[in-house]
Scaffold this active site. Structure first.
Site, mmCIF file in Angstrom:
data_model
loop_
_atom_site.group_PDB
_atom_site.id
_atom_site.type_symbol
_atom_site.label_atom_id
_atom_site.label_comp_id
_atom_site.label_asym_id
_atom_site.label_seq_id
_atom_site.Cartn_x
_atom_site.Cartn_y
_atom_site.Cartn_z
ATOM 1 C CB SER A 61 11.935 41.585 40.653
ATOM 2 O OG SER A 61 10.596 41.673 40.238
ATOM 3 C CG ASP A 216 8.103 43.348 47.663
ATOM 4 O OD1 ASP A 216 7.596 43.912 46.666
ATOM 5 O OD2 ASP A 216 8.795 42.327 47.593
ATOM 6 C CG HIS A 252 9.323 45.015 43.864
ATOM 7 N ND1 HIS A 252 9.302 43.695 44.256
ATOM 8 C CD2 HIS A 252 9.718 45.012 42.559
ATOM 9 C CE1 HIS A 252 9.661 42.918 43.246
ATOM 10 N NE2 HIS A 252 9.918 43.689 42.208
#
Length: 312
Positions: A61, A216, A252
């Site tokens: 991320s 995601d 994610h």
């Protein structure tokens, strides 16, 4: 040394979670470049003090955005860069504003006012952590509810692990704000990068791999464009370089949602034979502490990877 993000695995082995160990220094950056420096120079100082000359760097991320910037700035120290669901790769589409629903554009509608307020709060420095802290005791219940809904089902975590993860997450966001204030300098409202990586990665001199969960919310097309930019400027450096992996039934948090597949794909990006990992797993002894695992990553990375996969 092959440095991998193993916080969750180590937490399970230790049977407790320490709620954030960073020093939370004051954040004074006023620009995108200063915000990047806040993290990169600290990480480089850590590398020097640890005596690491070359290592695999994995970032998830926002950590992926920062890891990529570190590799661009200090390529001599990065053996392989792995970006897991990275933020900040793509730019805001030119037609993005045309896709905003009319109700959000209406300055007199409730949704329009909320839209403009949210945008302004982001530019003023409001953060998710700040909102959680502002909720007081309700903040912990909110985080617990989120982790239970997000990870409790399917091939995710057990109830005990969800409880540990929620306490860890709450401990981080409820503590004094520091690096979280970099968000507004690095990302525009709605998570578009102010200085997108895809425009800069043509100068990347190290092998790079991308791993995403299929569901995601990060834009995988921007990773494809980045790979095209890189391969147009240099040749493939090694196995796994310029590779994009997409893992089904994951979003994610792919390293949690499909942990076994994730680590196998990660090893593949690094050119580690999974059959060799299985053989070394049989030879390796049990790992009881974080220190033992760190030493094993330094001396026998394949065996350490096997222990992590088995432990997850």
């Amino acid at each position: 040394m092959r440095s991998l993000a193993l916080t969750l695995s180590l937490a399970r082995r230790a049977s407790f979670v320490r709620q954030g160990l960073s020093s939370r220094p004051p954040f004074s950056a006023k620009s995108t470049r200063e915000a990047e420096d806040f993290f990169l120079e600290s990480f480089e100082l850590w590398r020097e003090q640890r005596g690491l000359e070359k290592f695999t760097l994995v970032g998830h991320s926002m950590g992926g955005y920062l890891a990529a910037n570190y590799a661009l700035r200090y390529p001599q120290h990065v053996e392989h860069l792995v970006l897991v669901c990275p933020a900040g790769v793509g730019k805001r589409p030119d037609d993005w504003e045309s896709k905003i629903p009319p109700a959000l554009k209406n300055p007199f509608s409730l949704r329009g006012m909320l839209f403009r307020t949210a945008t302004s709060l982001w530019d003023w420095g409001a953060t998710p952590g700040g909102m959680i802290r502002g909720l007081g005791p309700l903040g912990q219940r909110f985080v617990l509810g989120y982790t239970q809904r997000r990870f409790i089902t399917g091939n995710h975590l057990s109830a005990e692990e969800v409880d540990a993860l929620s306490k860890y997450m709450y401990g981080i966001v409820a503590s004094k704000g520091s690096g979280e204030y970099a968000l507004r300098h690095i990302l525009e409202p709605f998570a578009f990068a102010r200085d997108p990586l895809e425009a800069r990665m043509s100068g990347l001199e190290v092998p790079v791999s991308f791993i995403y969960g299929v569901s995601d919310w990060m834009d995988r097309d921007s990773a494809r464009r980045a790979i095209e930019t890189i391969t147009a400027s240099r040749s493939i450096l090694r196995e796994g370089d310029c590779k994009l992996v997409e893992i089904d039934k994951a979003g994610h948090y792919v390293q949690i949602e499909q942990h076994q597949i994730f680590f196998k794909e990660l090893l593949g990006c690094l050119g580690i034979d999974s059959s060799a990992v299985a053989a070394e797993e049989e030879e390796g002894g049990p790992i009881e502490t974080a220190e033992q695992l760190a030493e094993e990553w330094r001396t026998a990375p394949a065996t350490a990877a096997a222990h992590v996969v088995e432990g997850l």
